[in-house]
Write a protein that holds these residues in place. Structure first.
Motif, PDB file in Angstrom:
ATOM      1  N   THR A 148      55.353  33.534  37.898  1.00  0.00           N
ATOM      2  CA  THR A 148      54.186  34.385  37.401  1.00  0.00           C
ATOM      3  C   THR A 148      52.933  33.566  37.864  1.00  0.00           C
ATOM      4  N   VAL A 149      52.192  34.486  38.531  1.00  0.00           N
ATOM      5  CA  VAL A 149      50.889  34.188  38.874  1.00  0.00           C
ATOM      6  C   VAL A 149      49.769  34.928  38.254  1.00  0.00           C
ATOM      7  N   GLU A 150      49.079  33.982  37.559  1.00  0.00           N
ATOM      8  CA  GLU A 150      47.760  34.485  36.413  1.00  0.00           C
ATOM      9  C   GLU A 150      46.583  33.879  36.932  1.00  0.00           C
ATOM     10  N   LEU A 151      45.484  34.364  36.366  1.00  0.00           N
ATOM     11  CA  LEU A 151      44.024  33.702  36.565  1.00  0.00           C
ATOM     12  C   LEU A 151      43.536  33.766  35.023  1.00  0.00           C
ATOM     13  N   ARG A 152      42.926  32.459  34.891  1.00  0.00           N
ATOM     14  CA  ARG A 152      42.189  32.123  33.677  1.00  0.00           C
ATOM     15  C   ARG A 152      40.766  31.558  34.027  1.00  0.00           C
ATOM     16  N   PRO A 153      39.794  32.171  33.444  1.00  0.00           N
ATOM     17  CA  PRO A 153      38.353  31.589  33.633  1.00  0.00           C
ATOM     18  C   PRO A 153      38.151  30.089  33.679  1.00  0.00           C
ATOM     19  N   ALA A 154      37.430  29.703  34.783  1.00  0.00           N
ATOM     20  CA  ALA A 154      37.299  28.166  34.955  1.00  0.00           C
ATOM     21  C   ALA A 154      36.422  27.955  33.738  1.00  0.00           C
TER      22      ALA A 154
END
Length: 154
Positions: free
Chosen positions: A5-11
Motif C-alpha cells: 500500500t502506497v499512501e501519502l500523508r501531509p508532512a
C-alpha cells in the motif's frame, strides 16, 4: 503474498529530519567520488538554497510523505491552483527506488483528474521516461529543463 500500500500523508514539522534525509539521499548521487567530509557542507548549502527557492517560487506548495506499507520512503511536493497542479518535486530513497513507488503516486495524482505540469532537467533520462510512460508530454524546453504536462494532444 501481501499487497503493498502506497499512501501519502501531509508532512509536519516533526518530519524535518526525514525531509532532509530524502533530499541528501537524492543529491548525494550527483557528486560521485567526493569524500563525505567535503560533500556535507555542499549538500547543506544546497538544502538551504532548495528550501528558500521552494518557498519563494511555490508559496502554496504542500509536501507529503510517501508511505510504502506504512514506512516513510519518499516525499512529493505539489503546488495546486484550482484544477491545475504543478509537481514541484518527487523523491524516493535509493533503497526503495525501482519498485513502482513514484509511479503509483503519480498515477494517483493523474487519476484525480487534475491537469499536471512539471519541470525536469532535460538530461534526467530516467525521470523523463517515467513521466512519458505515465502520459506526460514535453510542452517547452528552456535553460536545460523541459516543461511537461498531462492532457497535451500530440
Amino acid at each position: 503474498m501481501a499487497l503493498r500500500t502506497v499512501e501519502l500523508r501531509p508532512a509536519t514539522d516533526a518530519d524535518a529530519a526525514f525531509l532532509e534525509r530524502v533530499f541528501l539521499d537524492v543529491r548525494r548521487d550527483e557528486f560521485p567520488g567526493v569524500p563525505e567530509s567535503e560533500l556535507a557542507p555542499i549538500l547543506a548549502l544546497q538544502l538551504r538554497a532548495h528550501t528558500a527557492e521552494l518557498t519563494a517560487r511555490h508559496p502554496r506548495a504542500e509536501t507529503s510523505i510517501i508511505l510504502d506499507g506504512g514506512e516513510p520512503v519518499g516525499t512529493v511536493t505539489v503546488d495546486r491552483d484550482g484544477s491545475r497542479m504543478h509537481l514541484v518535486d518527487i523523491a524516493v530513497l535509493a533503497e526503495h527506488r525501482g519498485r513502482g513507488v513514484a509511479s503509483t503516486v503519480l498515477s494517483g495524482l493523474i487519476d484525480d483528474g487534475e491537469h499536471i505540469t512539471l519541470s525536469v532537467w532535460a538530461l534526467n533520462a530516467g525521470a523523463r521516461r517515467l513521466y512519458e510512460r505515465l502520459g506526460f508530454a514535453v510542452v517547452a524546453e528552456q535553460f536545460g529543463y523541459v516543461l511537461m504536462a498531462t492532457g497535451v494532444d500530440g
